[in-house]
Design a protein around this motif. Structure first.
Motif, PDB file in Angstrom:
ATOM      1  N   SER A 103    -135.704   3.405   4.617  1.00 14.23           N
ATOM      2  CA  SER A 103    -136.062   3.275   3.201  1.00 14.23           C
ATOM      3  C   SER A 103    -136.195   4.620   2.507  1.00 14.23           C
ATOM      4  N   PHE A 104    -136.864   5.582   3.146  1.00 11.30           N
ATOM      5  CA  PHE A 104    -137.036   6.892   2.522  1.00 11.30           C
ATOM      6  C   PHE A 104    -135.713   7.637   2.452  1.00 11.30           C
ATOM      7  N   VAL A 105    -134.832   7.403   3.409  1.00 11.44           N
ATOM      8  CA  VAL A 105    -133.487   7.993   3.362  1.00 11.44           C
ATOM      9  C   VAL A 105    -132.761   7.531   2.106  1.00 11.44           C
ATOM     10  N   TYR A 106    -132.845   6.236   1.807  1.00  7.69           N
ATOM     11  CA  TYR A 106    -132.185   5.708   0.610  1.00  7.69           C
ATOM     12  C   TYR A 106    -132.804   6.290  -0.664  1.00  7.69           C
ATOM     13  N   ASP A 107    -134.128   6.446  -0.665  1.00  7.44           N
ATOM     14  CA  ASP A 107    -134.788   7.063  -1.831  1.00  7.44           C
ATOM     15  C   ASP A 107    -134.241   8.461  -2.097  1.00  7.44           C
ATOM     16  N   ILE A 108    -134.167   9.275  -1.050  1.00  3.38           N
ATOM     17  CA  ILE A 108    -133.763  10.671  -1.209  1.00  3.38           C
ATOM     18  C   ILE A 108    -132.267  10.759  -1.505  1.00  3.38           C
ATOM     19  N   ALA A 109    -131.454   9.947  -0.846  1.00  3.35           N
ATOM     20  CA  ALA A 109    -130.012   9.983  -1.102  1.00  3.35           C
ATOM     21  C   ALA A 109    -129.695   9.629  -2.549  1.00  3.35           C
ATOM     22  N   ASP A 110    -130.482   8.742  -3.140  1.00  4.77           N
ATOM     23  CA  ASP A 110    -130.239   8.355  -4.537  1.00  4.77           C
ATOM     24  C   ASP A 110    -130.351   9.539  -5.495  1.00  4.77           C
ATOM     25  N   LEU A 111    -131.090  10.570  -5.101  1.00  5.71           N
ATOM     26  CA  LEU A 111    -131.262  11.729  -5.976  1.00  5.71           C
ATOM     27  C   LEU A 111    -129.943  12.439  -6.255  1.00  5.71           C
ATOM     28  N   TYR A 112    -128.989  12.332  -5.326  1.00  2.00           N
ATOM     29  CA  TYR A 112    -127.783  13.159  -5.386  1.00  2.00           C
ATOM     30  C   TYR A 112    -126.501  12.364  -5.661  1.00  2.00           C
ATOM     31  N   LYS A 113    -126.604  11.059  -5.861  1.00  2.00           N
ATOM     32  CA  LYS A 113    -125.385  10.255  -5.999  1.00  2.00           C
ATOM     33  C   LYS A 113    -124.613  10.574  -7.279  1.00  2.00           C
ATOM     34  N   THR A 114    -125.321  10.688  -8.402  1.00  2.00           N
ATOM     35  CA  THR A 114    -124.600  10.970  -9.653  1.00  2.00           C
ATOM     36  C   THR A 114    -124.007  12.369  -9.651  1.00  2.00           C
ATOM     37  N   GLU A 115    -124.612  13.265  -8.902  1.00  2.00           N
ATOM     38  CA  GLU A 115    -124.118  14.638  -8.833  1.00  2.00           C
ATOM     39  C   GLU A 115    -122.966  14.785  -7.856  1.00  2.00           C
ATOM     40  N   ILE A 116    -122.985  14.013  -6.762  1.00  2.00           N
ATOM     41  CA  ILE A 116    -122.059  14.291  -5.665  1.00  2.00           C
ATOM     42  C   ILE A 116    -121.188  13.093  -5.298  1.00  2.00           C
ATOM     43  N   THR A 117    -121.778  12.033  -4.742  1.00  2.00           N
ATOM     44  CA  THR A 117    -120.943  11.006  -4.104  1.00  2.00           C
ATOM     45  C   THR A 117    -120.165  10.142  -5.095  1.00  2.00           C
ATOM     46  N   ILE A 118    -120.744   9.840  -6.240  1.00  2.00           N
ATOM     47  CA  ILE A 118    -120.009   9.004  -7.199  1.00  2.00           C
ATOM     48  C   ILE A 118    -118.784   9.742  -7.753  1.00  2.00           C
ATOM     49  N   PRO A 119    -118.913  10.989  -8.228  1.00  2.00           N
ATOM     50  CA  PRO A 119    -117.700  11.699  -8.670  1.00  2.00           C
ATOM     51  C   PRO A 119    -116.674  11.867  -7.555  1.00  2.00           C
ATOM     52  N   VAL A 120    -117.118  12.178  -6.334  1.00  2.00           N
ATOM     53  CA  VAL A 120    -116.185  12.343  -5.213  1.00  2.00           C
ATOM     54  C   VAL A 120    -115.440  11.042  -4.944  1.00  2.00           C
ATOM     55  N   ALA A 121    -116.150   9.919  -4.928  1.00  2.00           N
ATOM     56  CA  ALA A 121    -115.516   8.632  -4.629  1.00  2.00           C
ATOM     57  C   ALA A 121    -114.489   8.255  -5.695  1.00  2.00           C
ATOM     58  N   PHE A 122    -114.823   8.399  -6.966  1.00  2.00           N
ATOM     59  CA  PHE A 122    -113.879   8.050  -8.038  1.00  2.00           C
ATOM     60  C   PHE A 122    -112.678   8.988  -8.028  1.00  2.00           C
ATOM     61  N   ARG A 123    -112.916  10.282  -7.846  1.00  2.00           N
ATOM     62  CA  ARG A 123    -111.813  11.234  -7.830  1.00  2.00           C
ATOM     63  C   ARG A 123    -110.859  10.960  -6.670  1.00  2.00           C
ATOM     64  N   THR A 124    -111.424  10.660  -5.494  1.00  2.00           N
ATOM     65  CA  THR A 124    -110.591  10.397  -4.320  1.00  2.00           C
ATOM     66  C   THR A 124    -109.820   9.095  -4.479  1.00  2.00           C
ATOM     67  N   ALA A 125    -110.466   8.054  -5.018  1.00  2.00           N
ATOM     68  CA  ALA A 125    -109.784   6.782  -5.237  1.00  2.00           C
ATOM     69  C   ALA A 125    -108.662   6.928  -6.258  1.00  2.00           C
ATOM     70  N   ALA A 126    -108.857   7.801  -7.243  1.00  2.00           N
ATOM     71  CA  ALA A 126    -107.818   8.019  -8.266  1.00  2.00           C
ATOM     72  C   ALA A 126    -106.577   8.675  -7.674  1.00  2.00           C
ATOM     73  N   GLN A 127    -106.723   9.328  -6.541  1.00  2.00           N
ATOM     74  CA  GLN A 127    -105.589  10.028  -5.916  1.00  2.00           C
ATOM     75  C   GLN A 127    -104.778   9.131  -5.006  1.00  2.00           C
ATOM     76  N   GLY A 128    -105.172   7.852  -4.850  1.00  2.00           N
ATOM     77  CA  GLY A 128    -104.413   6.920  -4.032  1.00  2.00           C
ATOM     78  C   GLY A 128    -105.227   6.343  -2.892  1.00  2.00           C
ATOM     79  N   GLN A 129    -104.678   5.318  -2.245  1.00  2.00           N
ATOM     80  CA  GLN A 129    -105.408   4.609  -1.198  1.00  2.00           C
ATOM     81  C   GLN A 129    -105.092   5.106   0.207  1.00  2.00           C
ATOM     82  N   ARG A 130    -104.070   5.888   0.371  1.00  2.00           N
ATOM     83  CA  ARG A 130    -103.661   6.299   1.708  1.00  2.00           C
ATOM     84  C   ARG A 130    -104.728   7.209   2.339  1.00  2.00           C
ATOM     85  N   ASN A 131    -105.096   6.879   3.577  1.00  2.00           N
ATOM     86  CA  ASN A 131    -106.119   7.632   4.307  1.00  2.00           C
ATOM     87  C   ASN A 131    -107.379   7.836   3.460  1.00  2.00           C
ATOM     88  N   LEU A 132    -107.784   6.782   2.780  1.00  2.00           N
ATOM     89  CA  LEU A 132    -108.880   6.899   1.811  1.00  2.00           C
ATOM     90  C   LEU A 132    -110.165   7.400   2.455  1.00  2.00           C
TER      91      LEU A 132
END
Length: 403
Positions: free
Chosen positions: A212-241
């Protein structure tokens, strides 16, 4: 990095080292790393956390040597992006965990941490009086808005955060990319949390899970890091996603120096007081140091009688130190400190942001406190004893006015 005497910092007091594709073994009374580039001695005495990545092997003797030097070993994925297991070091420090448990157990303190998490994530203050349900509602609106904006930014269609664990591949590419990126982020946060002496299970917004605390802390960085990375990578295609998401996340984690930021952010969110940090430091400084025993507030254990002295002994008292503690007590009493009278000669003082409180007793006209400061300084007083004096003076004035 071959000069291992210049270690990076996980926080101001925590050094770490990440190793992969190497053998860790003991040499004499030290620890040595052996890899394709040769042999390097590891300064175990200056190392607090050793992160072992893929392709590493470590001997039993090396583990013992690291533990003797107070180093925690954490087995992680490549570049620390997945947490697998950890072994505790020599540290006796439990004060971070105790502080975390105290905050999560008191609803008003827990809500205060949730508000700080919201402020840290979105950079805005919340109006006073909001319930946790209202806070979650505002968070949901902010996140939906951010997903929509990121979708337009990268030109990736967004239908909402949807996936099923049983049919993983049925989700659209951007949702699969988000799940992969968030799993890596969770692993990195998990490694940092256990290294800092916190519980991964004691969450504030999330609850009921071992992470639970891991999820709390990870949420702090999603808008800064993982969400932009995921959208940018998906925009480049599905191969070896998934492979491309892992590669992109590792690069951004390094660029943003995420591993170095997590523990200082936790300290800020939990508002770790100086007393807690000092108590933890003292617990680690002396391995044989006895820690205080817990006593319920309504079952105060009487202190042993003071030894008789043949002659009075004059002690030089630091008047400046006493004045500072008296001032802290006055400021604290006007700022929300609580003093409970347990019986005619015992009180319990709880500060607004300190440990779970200390017990003060009056024996033969002298106050005695259970806090580390009272025992360490030899002043015969601390801010808690002064708080009791102020409390008693206030009660006396109140009774005189009522009379």
């Amino acid at each position: 990095m071959r000069d291992l005497h210049e270690l990076p910092k996980l926080s101001d007091s925590l050094s770490y080292l990440y190793i992969e594709h190497a053998i860790i073994e003991q040499k004499a009374k030290a620890v040595e790393m052996v890899d394709a580039q040769g042999r390097v001695m590891i300064p175990a005495a200056n190392l607090t956390v050793l992160l072992l990545g893929p392709g590493t092997r470590i001997t039993h003797a090396a583990v013992k040597s690291l533990a003797d030097n107070g180093c925690t070993i954490v087995w992680v994925g490549e570049d620390g992006t997945r947490y697998y297991a950890h072994g505790g070091g020599e540290t006796r420090r439990a004060y971070h965990l105790l502080h975390q448990a105290r905050l999560v157990s008191a609803p008003h303190m827990r809500l205060a941490v949730c508000r700080r998490m919201y402020r840290r994530r979105f950079g805005e203050e919340l109006e006073p009086g909001l319930t946790i349900q209202q806070l979650r509602g505002k968070e949901g609106v902010r996140m939906r808005t951010y997903y929509a904006q990121t979708s337009l930014r990268y030109g990736v269609e967004w239908k909402g955060r949807r996936y099923k664990r049983g049919t993983w591949e049925a989700a659209d590419p951007v949702n699969r990319a988000l799940s992969s990126a968030n799993a890596l982020l969770n692993g990195l946060c998990h490694a940092a949390i256990v290294s800092g002496g916190y519980s991964a299970a004691l969450g504030f917004i999330h609850t009921g899970k071992q992470l639970s605390f891991v999820y709390d802390i990870a949420d702090l960085y999603k808008t800064e890091i993982t969400i932009p990375v995921a959208f940018r990578t998906a925009a480049q295609g599905q191969r070896n996603l998934h492979a491309r998401v892992r590669t992109a996340c590792r690069a951004v984690f390094k660029e943003k120096r995420l591993l170095q930021r997590i523990l200082p952010d936790i300290m800020e969110l939990l508002d770790l007081p100086t007393e807690t940090l000092q108590a933890g430091k003292l617990a680690d400084t002396d391995p044989a140091r006895p820690e205080p025993l817990w006593t319920p507030a309504d079952e105060v254990e009487l202190a042993p009688a003071l030894p008789a002295r043949a002659e009075p002994v004059e002690v030089a008292v630091d008047q400046t130190a006493l004045r500072l503690r008296r001032q802290r007590a006055a400021k604290g009493m006007s700022g929300g400190w609580t003093v409970w009278q347990l019986n005619p000669a015992a009180w319990h003082v709880i500060t607004a942001s300190g440990p779970p409180g200390y017990t003060i007793q009056k024996i033969e006209g002298q106050f005695y406190c259970t806090c580390p400061d009272f025992a360490r300084t030899g002043l015969g007083a601390c801010k808690h004893t002064f708080a009791v004096e102020l409390f008693l003076a206030s009660e006396t004035s109140r009774l005189e006015e009522e009379a």
